[in-house]
Every structure is written in structure tokens, then in C-alpha cells.
Design a protein around this motif. Structure first.
Motif, mmCIF file in Angstrom:
data_model
loop_
_atom_site.group_PDB
_atom_site.id
_atom_site.type_symbol
_atom_site.label_atom_id
_atom_site.label_comp_id
_atom_site.label_asym_id
_atom_site.label_seq_id
_atom_site.Cartn_x
_atom_site.Cartn_y
_atom_site.Cartn_z
ATOM 1 N N ALA A 236 6.420 19.218 0.920
ATOM 2 C CA ALA A 236 7.745 19.726 0.584
ATOM 3 C C ALA A 236 8.703 18.550 0.445
ATOM 4 O O ALA A 236 8.759 17.684 1.323
ATOM 5 C CB ALA A 236 8.246 20.683 1.664
ATOM 6 N N TYR A 255 17.818 19.444 -4.710
ATOM 7 C CA TYR A 255 16.694 20.208 -5.246
ATOM 8 C C TYR A 255 15.534 20.146 -4.276
ATOM 9 O O TYR A 255 15.107 19.053 -3.870
ATOM 10 C CB TYR A 255 16.273 19.635 -6.595
ATOM 11 N N ARG A 256 15.060 21.306 -3.843
ATOM 12 C CA ARG A 256 13.851 21.405 -3.039
ATOM 13 C C ARG A 256 12.729 21.767 -4.007
ATOM 14 O O ARG A 256 12.700 22.875 -4.549
ATOM 15 C CB ARG A 256 14.017 22.454 -1.937
ATOM 16 N N VAL A 257 11.835 20.829 -4.226
ATOM 17 C CA VAL A 257 10.870 20.928 -5.317
ATOM 18 C C VAL A 257 10.078 22.236 -5.239
ATOM 19 O O VAL A 257 9.468 22.563 -4.212
ATOM 20 C CB VAL A 257 9.907 19.722 -5.294
ATOM 21 N N GLY A 258 10.158 23.001 -6.319
ATOM 22 C CA GLY A 258 9.421 24.250 -6.420
ATOM 23 C C GLY A 258 9.966 25.391 -5.604
ATOM 24 O O GLY A 258 9.355 26.467 -5.558
ATOM 25 N N ASP A 259 11.155 25.215 -4.995
ATOM 26 C CA ASP A 259 11.647 26.253 -4.082
ATOM 27 C C ASP A 259 13.097 26.641 -4.329
ATOM 28 O O ASP A 259 13.406 27.826 -4.405
ATOM 29 C CB ASP A 259 11.490 25.803 -2.635
ATOM 30 N N THR A 282 17.388 30.325 -4.721
ATOM 31 C CA THR A 282 15.930 30.331 -4.737
ATOM 32 C C THR A 282 15.402 30.286 -6.162
ATOM 33 O O THR A 282 15.832 31.059 -7.020
ATOM 34 C CB THR A 282 15.390 31.582 -4.032
ATOM 35 N N THR A 283 14.468 29.369 -6.414
ATOM 36 C CA THR A 283 13.843 29.257 -7.735
ATOM 37 C C THR A 283 12.386 29.707 -7.725
ATOM 38 O O THR A 283 11.763 29.786 -8.780
ATOM 39 C CB THR A 283 13.917 27.811 -8.248
ATOM 40 N N SER A 284 11.823 29.991 -6.547
ATOM 41 C CA SER A 284 10.438 30.443 -6.469
ATOM 42 C C SER A 284 10.366 31.928 -6.809
ATOM 43 O O SER A 284 11.367 32.566 -7.149
ATOM 44 C CB SER A 284 9.881 30.203 -5.058
ATOM 45 N N ASN A 285 9.150 32.521 -6.703
ATOM 46 C CA ASN A 285 8.992 33.939 -7.029
ATOM 47 C C ASN A 285 9.708 34.856 -6.048
ATOM 48 O O ASN A 285 9.807 36.051 -6.271
ATOM 49 C CB ASN A 285 7.515 34.315 -7.129
#
Length: 318
Positions: A236, A255-259, A282-285
């Protein structure tokens, strides 16, 4: 305990199963404003400000809109007692859906070594206890049915000893730290009736670093990074860049990569008091199920001997 909304049970159950029962993945709470909460993740964090007692608290509510989303509160206090030794305490409370409640209480020790004209290296140790509770009353896995999983048959209430270590190098415009705040892999839930239902506190590693660029006397750019690693989960990475204006107002993006992407702001209300706020989108699913995460902190300095030096020399503030 309030029954968990059936609409969100699948999300919460998966979070709970993978983080607590399977013993893999990210278990320690995450922080967007980690640079203002460093004592909690690294016992070697030191300010070298003799006579100043640094006190801070942070509260994070994660994934707002998901019934049972994690809520985390932290508190720390630390001060140098000699030119080389800094002592403190740190507390973390992490609550997931009124089901899992974990509190870590530590005493912190840091020994500071001058290694150059401007640089200092601190070695740190945490020692304390983890108080773990899991309350499955009202925990619904299927609508209208009670759980048939033996892992949820009994509530859990246990206490574990724990220790952590860290190192922290800092100058007037740079810091870098490496730490593992929990070294003992305590089992939270034992195997029952031949079924493996074990929650293990895996060792988490934190790498943090930051730098300050002085453009003009009243404007500073403060990029920083935090990398977290734990067995069984992807690395993370948090990337942040803050702008400090006139030593009083600070704002930044991260930016929290992928999250998630985040924005933060803080104010130095008085020379002794600083307050801040951060919002994560939130950018994740999981983005379809929540409206983001909120985080606030309060920092306060107590001038024990009326030295009035403030926090300016701390690597958090440069």
C-alpha cells in the motif's frame, strides 16, 4: 448491539473474514494524515524539542454510508526528557461495525543519536498490550437465519502483550522512518471443532519519508510518502504533497494507490494548537457503497519550562 443492516452484510462479512479470520491482508488501521500521527506508527519518532510536551489525537471514520465501516481513534503524548532520550505513550482504538473492537496501549521510547551537523538518527521501542474484543451478538450472515459458522458461536475477549520497533532519521528539511509497530503475531480466534478459524495479527512494516522545498520564506512545499507492507496483501502506497503558507495554513492532495484520492487542510490556530481535516474519495470497487472517509486531528504543545519554541523544528512542520 445494533443488528448489522442486511443490505451491507456481504461487504462487512468479507472485510471481517479476510482481515481477522483468515489472518491475511491489511489489519492495522490506515491514516491519511500519517505525518501528523507519526508516534502511533513509529516509536522512534522524535522532535528533539526539549521542554515541549507534544500531545495529539486523531479520529477517522472510514467508508461513510457502509453500515459497520471502520472507526479509528488515536492519542499520543511524548516529550524529550534528556538531550538523547524521548518518552511517550500512544493509544489506538479500531472499531469495525460494533463487532470487532481492538485497543492498543503502548509506552514509547526513543534514543536520539547525532550523526552529522544537521542530522539525527532515533532508535525506538514500543511495549504494551492489545485488548481484542469480538461481539457476534446480532451478527447476521443470512436474512432470517442464525449463523452456522462455528467461528461466530462465541464472543472473544482477550489481551495480548505486544512490542514494536522503529528507526527515524531527520534533519531540518528531511525525514525518513522505518517501523514495525506490532511484532508479536498473536492469535485472536483459536481453531474450534477441527475448523481453522484463526485471526492472526500479522507484522506490518511502515516506510515513511518527507522533504521540504523552500520557495520563499513564507511558502513551502512538503511532499511525503508512506509505504505499508504486510504478508498476504499488496504493498500500500500513500503519496502526498502539501503546501505550507506563512507557517499557519497548510493544504494538500494525496493518492492512495488503487484505493482513494484525498484532500487535506490544517490550521495553526495558535502557536500551541493545530487542527486539521482530510477527506478521502474512494476509487476502488467500494466506491459504489460509500461516500468517502473523514479524518480530523488536533495537536497541542505544552511548554513545560516556558521555552516558547513551538513545533517549528519538528520534521512534521519543518
Amino acid at each position: 448491539m445494533k443488528t448489522i443492516d442486511i443490505k451491507y452484510r456481504i461487504i462487512l462479512v468479507w472485510i471481517f473474514l479476510f482481515s481477522m479470520l483468515m489472518g491475511y491482508g491489511q489489519q492495522d488501521p490506515q491514516f491519511t494524515q500519517y505525518m501528523y500521527n507519526m508516534s502511533v506508527i513509529n516509536p522512534a519518532y522524535a522532535t528533539a524539542e526539549e521542554g515541549i510536551l507534544n500531545i495529539g489525537g486523531l479520529y477517522r471514520t472510514q467508508w461513510v454510508g457502509i453500515d459497520g465501516g471502520p472507526n479509528t481513534g488515536t492519542f499520543f503524548a511524548h516529550t524529550p526528557i534528556t538531550e538523547r532520550v524521548e518518552l511517550g505513550i500512544s493509544l489506538i482504538n479500531d472499531n469495525i461495525g460494533d463487532v470487532v473492537d481492538e485497543t492498543n496501549v503502548y509506552a514509547d521510547f526513543a534514543y536520539v543519536l547525532p550523526v552529522s551537523n544537521t542530522g539525527k538518527l532515533a532508535l525506538g521501542l514500543k511495549a504494551g498490550f492489545t485488548f481484542f474484543k469480538a461481539d457476534f451478538n446480532g451478527f447476521i450472515l443470512q436474512s432470517g437465519d442464525t449463523s452456522t459458522d462455528v467461528a461466530f458461536n462465541e464472543n472473544v475477549n482477550k489481551t495480548f502483550p505486544n512490542i514494536g520497533i522503529g528507526t527515524f532519521y531527520f534533519t531540518d528539511n528531511f525525514y525518513a522512518g522505518l517501523s514495525a509497530p506490532n511484532l508479536l503475531t498473536s492469535k485472536h480466534i483459536e481453531t474450534e471443532n477441527g475448523v481453522r478459524a484463526t485471526g492472526v495479527e500479522d507484522i506490518h512494516f511502515y516506510l515513511t519519508s518527507g522533504y521540504v522545498f523552500d520557495f520563499v520564506s513564507d511558502l513551502k512545499l512538503k511532499p511525503s510518502i508512506m509505504v505499508r507492507g504486510v504478508s498476504g496483501a499488496p504493498i500500500a502506497i500513500d503519496l502526498n504533497a502539501n503546501v505550507l503558507i506563512n507557517k499557519k495554513f497548510e493544504a494538500g492532495l494525496g493518492y492512495r494507490v488503487g484505493d482513494a484520492i484525498n484532500a487535506m487542510v490544517n490550521f495553526r490556530v495558535t502557536p500551541e494548537l493545530r487542527i486539521g481535516y482530510a477527506y478521502d474519495y474512494t476509487t476502488s470497487n467500494l466506491s459504489d457503497y460509500n461516500s468517502g472517509s473523514h479524518e480530523i486531528f488536533v495537536l497541542f504543545d505544552v511548554d513545560l519550562f516556558n521555552l516558547k519554541t513551538g513545533h517549528d523544528r519538528s520534521p512534521r512542520f519543518f
